[in-house]
Scaffold this motif. Structure first.
Motif, PDB file in Angstrom:
ATOM      1  N   LEU A 430      41.262  27.305 -21.606  1.00  0.00           N
ATOM      2  CA  LEU A 430      41.562  28.026 -22.850  1.00  0.00           C
ATOM      3  C   LEU A 430      40.359  28.869 -23.280  1.00  0.00           C
ATOM      4  O   LEU A 430      40.491  30.052 -23.615  1.00  0.00           O
ATOM      5  CB  LEU A 430      41.947  27.038 -23.962  1.00  0.00           C
ATOM      6  N   LYS A 431      39.170  28.260 -23.228  1.00  0.00           N
ATOM      7  CA  LYS A 431      37.972  29.000 -23.668  1.00  0.00           C
ATOM      8  C   LYS A 431      37.684  30.177 -22.730  1.00  0.00           C
ATOM      9  O   LYS A 431      37.306  31.255 -23.181  1.00  0.00           O
ATOM     10  CB  LYS A 431      36.774  28.059 -23.755  1.00  0.00           C
ATOM     11  N   ARG A 432      37.876  29.945 -21.428  1.00  0.00           N
ATOM     12  CA  ARG A 432      37.661  31.042 -20.461  1.00  0.00           C
ATOM     13  C   ARG A 432      38.658  32.173 -20.742  1.00  0.00           C
ATOM     14  O   ARG A 432      38.308  33.353 -20.705  1.00  0.00           O
ATOM     15  CB  ARG A 432      37.833  30.483 -19.041  1.00  0.00           C
ATOM     16  N   THR A 433      39.884  31.798 -21.068  1.00  0.00           N
ATOM     17  CA  THR A 433      40.911  32.814 -21.347  1.00  0.00           C
ATOM     18  C   THR A 433      40.558  33.615 -22.603  1.00  0.00           C
ATOM     19  O   THR A 433      40.686  34.841 -22.628  1.00  0.00           O
ATOM     20  CB  THR A 433      42.286  32.135 -21.540  1.00  0.00           C
ATOM     21  N   ILE A 434      40.106  32.902 -23.632  1.00  0.00           N
ATOM     22  CA  ILE A 434      39.775  33.618 -24.883  1.00  0.00           C
ATOM     23  C   ILE A 434      38.622  34.599 -24.623  1.00  0.00           C
ATOM     24  O   ILE A 434      38.616  35.717 -25.131  1.00  0.00           O
ATOM     25  CB  ILE A 434      39.439  32.615 -26.015  1.00  0.00           C
ATOM     26  N   ARG A 435      37.668  34.183 -23.789  1.00  0.00           N
ATOM     27  CA  ARG A 435      36.565  35.107 -23.450  1.00  0.00           C
ATOM     28  C   ARG A 435      37.071  36.323 -22.678  1.00  0.00           C
ATOM     29  O   ARG A 435      36.572  37.436 -22.833  1.00  0.00           O
ATOM     30  CB  ARG A 435      35.544  34.407 -22.539  1.00  0.00           C
ATOM     31  N   ALA A 436      38.064  36.090 -21.808  1.00  0.00           N
ATOM     32  CA  ALA A 436      38.550  37.169 -20.934  1.00  0.00           C
ATOM     33  C   ALA A 436      39.489  38.129 -21.661  1.00  0.00           C
ATOM     34  O   ALA A 436      39.588  39.307 -21.303  1.00  0.00           O
ATOM     35  CB  ALA A 436      39.268  36.559 -19.729  1.00  0.00           C
ATOM     36  N   ALA A 437      40.193  37.606 -22.687  1.00  0.00           N
ATOM     37  CA  ALA A 437      41.328  38.351 -23.267  1.00  0.00           C
ATOM     38  C   ALA A 437      40.944  39.739 -23.775  1.00  0.00           C
ATOM     39  O   ALA A 437      41.688  40.704 -23.588  1.00  0.00           O
ATOM     40  CB  ALA A 437      41.950  37.519 -24.388  1.00  0.00           C
ATOM     41  N   ARG A 438      39.782  39.877 -24.405  1.00  0.00           N
ATOM     42  CA  ARG A 438      39.455  41.171 -25.016  1.00  0.00           C
ATOM     43  C   ARG A 438      39.218  42.264 -23.974  1.00  0.00           C
ATOM     44  O   ARG A 438      39.243  43.453 -24.291  1.00  0.00           O
ATOM     45  CB  ARG A 438      38.224  41.052 -25.919  1.00  0.00           C
ATOM     46  N   PHE A 439      38.981  41.855 -22.719  1.00  0.00           N
ATOM     47  CA  PHE A 439      38.689  42.862 -21.691  1.00  0.00           C
ATOM     48  C   PHE A 439      39.937  43.555 -21.141  1.00  0.00           C
ATOM     49  O   PHE A 439      39.820  44.576 -20.485  1.00  0.00           O
ATOM     50  CB  PHE A 439      37.940  42.211 -20.513  1.00  0.00           C
ATOM     51  N   ILE A 440      41.127  42.995 -21.385  1.00  0.00           N
ATOM     52  CA  ILE A 440      42.300  43.592 -20.722  1.00  0.00           C
ATOM     53  C   ILE A 440      42.998  44.657 -21.559  1.00  0.00           C
ATOM     54  O   ILE A 440      43.946  45.281 -21.085  1.00  0.00           O
ATOM     55  CB  ILE A 440      43.328  42.525 -20.262  1.00  0.00           C
ATOM     56  N   ARG A 441      42.556  44.836 -22.805  1.00  0.00           N
ATOM     57  CA  ARG A 441      43.144  45.905 -23.624  1.00  0.00           C
ATOM     58  C   ARG A 441      42.039  46.572 -24.439  1.00  0.00           C
ATOM     59  O   ARG A 441      41.118  45.899 -24.923  1.00  0.00           O
ATOM     60  CB  ARG A 441      44.173  45.344 -24.617  1.00  0.00           C
ATOM     61  N   SER A 442      42.199  47.878 -24.642  1.00  0.00           N
ATOM     62  CA  SER A 442      41.214  48.578 -25.479  1.00  0.00           C
ATOM     63  C   SER A 442      41.474  48.296 -26.962  1.00  0.00           C
ATOM     64  O   SER A 442      40.649  48.612 -27.807  1.00  0.00           O
ATOM     65  CB  SER A 442      41.288  50.078 -25.216  1.00  0.00           C
ATOM     66  N   ARG A 443      42.613  47.688 -27.266  1.00  0.00           N
ATOM     67  CA  ARG A 443      42.983  47.414 -28.664  1.00  0.00           C
ATOM     68  C   ARG A 443      41.965  46.492 -29.334  1.00  0.00           C
ATOM     69  O   ARG A 443      41.613  45.448 -28.798  1.00  0.00           O
ATOM     70  CB  ARG A 443      44.372  46.772 -28.708  1.00  0.00           C
ATOM     71  N   TYR A 444      41.495  46.883 -30.532  1.00  0.00           N
ATOM     72  CA  TYR A 444      40.474  46.120 -31.250  1.00  0.00           C
ATOM     73  C   TYR A 444      41.106  44.934 -31.982  1.00  0.00           C
ATOM     74  O   TYR A 444      42.082  45.090 -32.715  1.00  0.00           O
ATOM     75  CB  TYR A 444      39.786  47.036 -32.272  1.00  0.00           C
ATOM     76  N   THR A 445      40.552  43.758 -31.758  1.00  0.00           N
ATOM     77  CA  THR A 445      41.065  42.542 -32.400  1.00  0.00           C
ATOM     78  C   THR A 445      39.897  41.701 -32.918  1.00  0.00           C
ATOM     79  O   THR A 445      38.731  42.064 -32.736  1.00  0.00           O
ATOM     80  CB  THR A 445      41.856  41.656 -31.408  1.00  0.00           C
ATOM     81  N   ILE A 446      40.222  40.556 -33.462  1.00  0.00           N
ATOM     82  CA  ILE A 446      39.199  39.606 -33.917  1.00  0.00           C
ATOM     83  C   ILE A 446      38.231  39.259 -32.780  1.00  0.00           C
ATOM     84  O   ILE A 446      37.043  38.992 -33.023  1.00  0.00           O
ATOM     85  CB  ILE A 446      39.851  38.325 -34.488  1.00  0.00           C
ATOM     86  N   LEU A 447      38.714  39.279 -31.538  1.00  0.00           N
ATOM     87  CA  LEU A 447      37.837  38.927 -30.409  1.00  0.00           C
ATOM     88  C   LEU A 447      36.716  39.953 -30.268  1.00  0.00           C
ATOM     89  O   LEU A 447      35.575  39.592 -29.946  1.00  0.00           O
ATOM     90  CB  LEU A 447      38.644  38.836 -29.109  1.00  0.00           C
ATOM     91  N   ASP A 448      37.011  41.228 -30.521  1.00  0.00           N
ATOM     92  CA  ASP A 448      35.977  42.258 -30.444  1.00  0.00           C
ATOM     93  C   ASP A 448      34.993  42.126 -31.597  1.00  0.00           C
ATOM     94  O   ASP A 448      33.788  42.286 -31.417  1.00  0.00           O
ATOM     95  CB  ASP A 448      36.633  43.649 -30.465  1.00  0.00           C
ATOM     96  N   LEU A 449      35.522  41.789 -32.767  1.00  0.00           N
ATOM     97  CA  LEU A 449      34.636  41.596 -33.925  1.00  0.00           C
ATOM     98  C   LEU A 449      33.649  40.450 -33.640  1.00  0.00           C
ATOM     99  O   LEU A 449      32.445  40.570 -33.871  1.00  0.00           O
ATOM    100  CB  LEU A 449      35.480  41.301 -35.164  1.00  0.00           C
ATOM    101  N   LEU A 450      34.184  39.360 -33.090  1.00  0.00           N
ATOM    102  CA  LEU A 450      33.315  38.213 -32.793  1.00  0.00           C
ATOM    103  C   LEU A 450      32.317  38.565 -31.695  1.00  0.00           C
ATOM    104  O   LEU A 450      31.147  38.172 -31.751  1.00  0.00           O
ATOM    105  CB  LEU A 450      34.164  37.003 -32.367  1.00  0.00           C
ATOM    106  N   ASP A 451      32.769  39.316 -30.706  1.00  0.00           N
ATOM    107  CA  ASP A 451      31.882  39.690 -29.600  1.00  0.00           C
ATOM    108  C   ASP A 451      30.781  40.628 -30.085  1.00  0.00           C
ATOM    109  O   ASP A 451      29.593  40.433 -29.791  1.00  0.00           O
ATOM    110  CB  ASP A 451      32.724  40.369 -28.509  1.00  0.00           C
ATOM    111  N   GLN A 452      31.158  41.627 -30.862  1.00  0.00           N
ATOM    112  CA  GLN A 452      30.169  42.625 -31.284  1.00  0.00           C
ATOM    113  C   GLN A 452      29.124  42.031 -32.235  1.00  0.00           C
ATOM    114  O   GLN A 452      27.987  42.478 -32.258  1.00  0.00           O
ATOM    115  CB  GLN A 452      30.886  43.817 -31.932  1.00  0.00           C
ATOM    116  N   THR A 453      29.521  41.039 -33.004  1.00  0.00           N
ATOM    117  CA  THR A 453      28.552  40.406 -33.903  1.00  0.00           C
ATOM    118  C   THR A 453      27.733  39.328 -33.174  1.00  0.00           C
ATOM    119  O   THR A 453      26.809  38.759 -33.745  1.00  0.00           O
ATOM    120  CB  THR A 453      29.277  39.729 -35.094  1.00  0.00           C
ATOM    121  N   GLY A 454      28.120  39.031 -31.931  1.00  0.00           N
ATOM    122  CA  GLY A 454      27.411  37.983 -31.175  1.00  0.00           C
ATOM    123  C   GLY A 454      27.833  36.582 -31.602  1.00  0.00           C
ATOM    124  O   GLY A 454      27.134  35.605 -31.333  1.00  0.00           O
TER     125      GLY A 454
END
Ligand SMILES: [Zn+2]
Length: 467
Positions: A430-454
């Protein structure tokens, strides 16, 4: 088929007092909305929903397609659920019927290659394609009919997903799952008796797909607040304005009550229409669907069966909700950005190559990721912007999101999975999937917000994920 639910005695806060008449009146609101918005579709001419609707299939086909040979497309399961009865009604009315049957096992895969083979069959004669089935079958026929230049009719056999009315078909192309633009059906004929006879876990999948619109709306609110993708005045209310109403009676759906199934299926149809009007799946899909798509690209199986789209979305939904619960506790207005958390495109490429094995998936993921990548100067602007908008954004998110405990209760009552292990997904997976999910779409989501803030790693270790 409809086993009693262990928690059947309990009732959720919202629906405890809803009487039969109240369900009826919310259904009327939904029926009216559908009647208002179907005529705005570029392709859909009619959505016909009734008990015993199958009896009307010959007359409806005649009205929308004229008299021609019909090709019924089904798999062995959906053939028993509705295909055979459809064939009998059509033959009684004088239609010549051909059938294109997929085996029940192995289940047909949603690949572009399979859809192309079917498309060649549809081109060969002046056929009316009628798909009897749900998810993968509908996606295959939608793409195949579009490529063959034919309109088609869809006869769903379960209220199991949101793609009936949408103008996109989600198919894998060399392993990469992507939404291909194509026309929705010209006629959607829904027999409530067929939906009621489907196993309750199938409407649970549809319920999971619909519940995913809660965090997907959160993702759109974030993108709107950051000025990345504005909320649309038509698509947003069409999905979000009716969502609570459509989700209000999971027990009734589980018991196969026609009125409850009708509200679920209309909720799913409205999200399909919203996607058509908006021109992308943004109104109906965010991090919840990105997570689900990763498992679908892996052809993830549990107990020897491919895990359905809606079951994957249910877990994607609760995972995203857990991240929202965590994020809403963070005082981002005082956030101090740590520059060492910045990831270059090269760093992301390394991560993508670790997470995905197939070269085509790596190539597509890099393209999607590049489209939303920020250079080091830009990231600091984004963080400043986020700090400024956060108090207001947090309020908007709090007002929009349902409490996760409530959503979990509703999903369970609908017979949808609420823990990752129920679909054979471990904590690590599950954790590996959540890490991978933001890479398959250019659409901005909470995952990008969390990634960009570190903050993604911290969120993943502290959030109450649905394990
Ligand atoms: Zn979906």
């Amino acid at each position: 088929m409809h086993s009693p639910h262990p928690d059947q005695g309990k009732k959720s806060i919202n629906q405890a007092d809803l009487t039969h008449n109240e369900h009826k009146s919310s259904n009327q609101v939904l029926v009216q909305l559908l009647a208002e918005f179907v005529p705005k579709s570029q392709t859909i001419r009619e959505v016909f929903i009734e008990s015993s609707a199958l009896k009307n299939l010959p007359e409806k086909l005649m009205h929308h397609f004229g008299q021609s040979k019909v090709m019924l497309i089904a798999d062995e399961n959906t053939w028993s659920a509705g295909g055979l009865a459809a064939q009998s009604e059509l033959q009684k009315a004088g239609y010549e019927v051909e059938k294109y049957l997929f085996p029940a096992n192995p289940q047909p895969r949603p690949t572009i290659e399979t859809a192309r083979t079917l498309s060649d069959e549809l081109r060969s004669d002046n056929l009316i394609p009628v798909v009897v089935g749900t998810g993968v079958l509908n996606d295959l026929v939608k793409f195949a009919a579009f490529k063959a230049g034919r309109s088609y009719c869809c006869v769903p056999t379960a209220a199991s997903m949101d793609g009936y009315a949408s103008a996109g078909s989600v198919l894998s192309d060399q392993g990469f799952k992507i939404t291909h633009n194509c026309a929705p059906p010209k006629l959607i004929l829904i027999d409530l008796d067929i939906l009621a006879a489907a196993p309750s876990e199938m409407s649970g999948w549809g319920y999971g797909d619909l519940a995913g619109k809660v965090p997907a709306g959160g993702d759109w609110i974030i993108a709107d607040s950051l000025g990345l993708e504005n909320i649309d005045k038509i698509a947003w209310p069409l999905v979000q304005g009716n969502l609570r109403m459509c989700l209000e009676n999971p027990e009734g759906m589980r018991r196969g009550e026609p009125e409850s199934l009708q509200s679920l299926v209309i909720g799913l149809l409205l999200t399909g229409l919203a996607m058509e009007f908006f021109g992308s799946s943004r109104p109906a899909s965010g991090a919840d669907h990105q997570i689900a798509h990763i498992w679908e690209m892996e052809h993830h199986q549990f107990n020897g069966q491919l895990v359905s789209h809606g079951a994957c979305v249910a877990i994607g939904c609760l995972s995203t909700m857990a991240l929202y619960d965590w994020l809403l506790q963070q005082p981002l207005e005082q956030f101090a950005y740590n520059k060492s958390n910045y990831k270059t495109m090269g760093d992301k490429e390394i991560e993508i190559k670790c997470l995905f094995r197939q070269p085509e998936i790596v190539r597509r993921a890099l393209l999607e990721t590049e489209r939303k990548h920020l250079e080091s100067g830009q990231i600091e602007e984004r963080i400043d912007q986020l700090k400024n908008v956060w108090p207001k954004l947090r309020n908007r998110l709090q007002n929009h999101l349902l409490p996760t405990t409530k959503l979990k209760y509703l999903l369970e009552a609908a017979n949808a999975p609420i823990r990752a292990h129920q679909i054979g997904i471990s904590e690590e997976h599950l954790k590996r999937t959540i890490r991978a999910a933001r890479f398959i779409r250019s659409r901005y989501t909470i995952l990008d917000l969390l990634d960009q803030t570190g903050l993604l790693d911290k969120a993943l270790s502290e959030a109450q994920l649905p394990l």
